[in-house]
Scaffold this motif. Structure first.
Motif, short mmCIF file in Angstrom:
data_model
loop_
_atom_site.label_atom_id
_atom_site.label_comp_id
_atom_site.label_asym_id
_atom_site.label_seq_id
_atom_site.Cartn_x
_atom_site.Cartn_y
_atom_site.Cartn_z
N ASP A 156 27.68 38.76 24.92
CA ASP A 156 28.83 38.15 25.58
C ASP A 156 28.36 36.92 26.35
N HIS A 157 29.29 36.26 27.02
CA HIS A 157 28.97 35.03 27.74
C HIS A 157 27.99 35.28 28.87
N ALA A 158 28.20 36.35 29.64
CA ALA A 158 27.35 36.62 30.80
C ALA A 158 25.91 36.89 30.38
N SER A 159 25.73 37.72 29.35
CA SER A 159 24.36 38.04 28.93
C SER A 159 23.64 36.80 28.40
N SER A 172 24.28 33.60 29.19
CA SER A 172 24.04 32.68 30.30
C SER A 172 22.90 33.16 31.18
N THR A 193 32.58 30.65 22.23
CA THR A 193 32.33 30.78 23.67
C THR A 193 30.95 30.27 24.05
N ALA A 217 29.28 36.82 38.91
CA ALA A 217 30.56 36.12 38.87
C ALA A 217 30.37 34.65 38.55
N LEU A 259 28.23 33.35 36.63
CA LEU A 259 27.93 33.13 35.22
C LEU A 259 29.18 32.81 34.41
N GLY A 260 30.34 33.21 34.92
CA GLY A 260 31.57 32.99 34.18
C GLY A 260 32.27 31.70 34.51
N ARG A 261 31.68 30.87 35.36
CA ARG A 261 32.32 29.63 35.75
C ARG A 261 32.10 28.57 34.69
N PRO A 262 33.15 28.04 34.07
CA PRO A 262 33.01 27.03 33.01
C PRO A 262 32.22 25.83 33.47
N ARG A 314 24.38 28.16 43.30
CA ARG A 314 25.56 28.99 43.34
C ARG A 314 26.16 28.99 44.74
#
Length: 268
Positions: free
Chosen positions: A21-24, A26, A66, A246, A248-251, A259
């Motif tokens: 997924d995106h988090a992993s 990133s 993604t 959290a 990690l999900g920021r575009p 951060r």
């Protein structure tokens, strides 16, 4: 030579971790991995679908969309290309390239070698910029016949494969023989019971894939933590802070960007 191909170096093989997924993905990039793969098992299991059954074409493409613009080089595990039609596999590869993927992993499932070679040739034609990693499952799901493995790999190289992947192969002598025989990178799957990374480098391996290991380890850690809590124990092992995950999900956020401070309240 592409930037991704250049990472397949003799003496310093590409260790390719696989995200789901995106988090992993990133998080892996933030820890210094310039290239990230995807795991078909992780994608399938997260969607409640079977792995290796051509059931996750849409989910795989959605994940590539993604991740394709992320600050890392993306190689996509496409199972067998989600079709037995080489032209359809070529079209899928073109879609992957369009969203930013630089590599594709195609497995033969120990099926007909000529069909898999046709898929590789179709991808080469449809998406010339993609690094095609051609996987044979002679050791993964077959009897591990060295002669059959060699026959398949030679056919896949002839069809245009940029790399050759033999998951399940752990014998150092056979690994070294294959690495020396071909003029393109040999890829093996990391195995806790197989040669260490440094040994694989000495054998001539230029790419070591992690496959579904990280996904399965993450699931195992979650189960262990839940069982521990139920038994009154405090979960052990590293736990990234809420704010870090959290973020990690920021575009548009790239590795190394500071951060914002996490919120004062505690969240698991």
């Amino acid at each position: 030579m592409s930037a991704f191909a250049d990472l397949h170096r003799a003496g310093a093989p590409l260790l390719l971790p696989c995200a789901w997924d995106h988090a992993s993905a990133s998080a892996l990039a933030e820890h210094g991995f310039r290239a990230v793969g995807t795991t078909s098992l992780g994608v399938a299991a997260a969607a409640g679908l079977p792995d290796g059954a051509s059931a996750t074409r849409d989910e795989t493409l959605r994940l590539a969309l993604t991740l394709g613009s992320g600050p890392f080089l993306l190689s996509v595990d496409a199972e067998g290309g989600f079709s037995d039609d080489p032209d359809e596999v070529g079209r899928f590869a073109r879609e992957l390239a369009a969203v930013g993927a630089v590599g594709i992993n195609l497995e033969d499932g120990a099926g007909p070698a000529d069909r898999h070679a046709a898929k590789i040739a179709a991808v080469r034609s449809a998406a010339p910029g993609l690094f095609v990693n051609a996987r044979t499952d002679t050791y993964w799901s077959g009897d591990g016949d060295p002669a059959e493995t060699m026959r398949r790999l030679e056919a896949y190289r002839e069809a245009g494969a940029d790399g050759l992947f033999v998951p399940g192969l752990t014998d150092p002598a056979r690994i070294g023989h294959l690495a020396a025989h071909f003029d393109v990178p040999l890829n093996v799957l990391y195995s806790p019971g197989g040669p260490a990374l440094a040994h694989l480098a000495d054998l001539g391996v230029r790419r070591v894939s992690v496959g579904s290991l990280l996904y399965r380890r993450a699931l195992g850690a979650a189960l262990a933590a839940a069982a521990g809590l139920r038994s009154g124990r405090v979960p052990g092992g590293p736990t990234p802070p809420y704010g870090e995950v959290a973020a990690l999900g920021r575009p548009g956020r790239a590795p190394g960007v500071s951060r914002p401070a996490p919120r004062a309240r505690t969240r698991w």
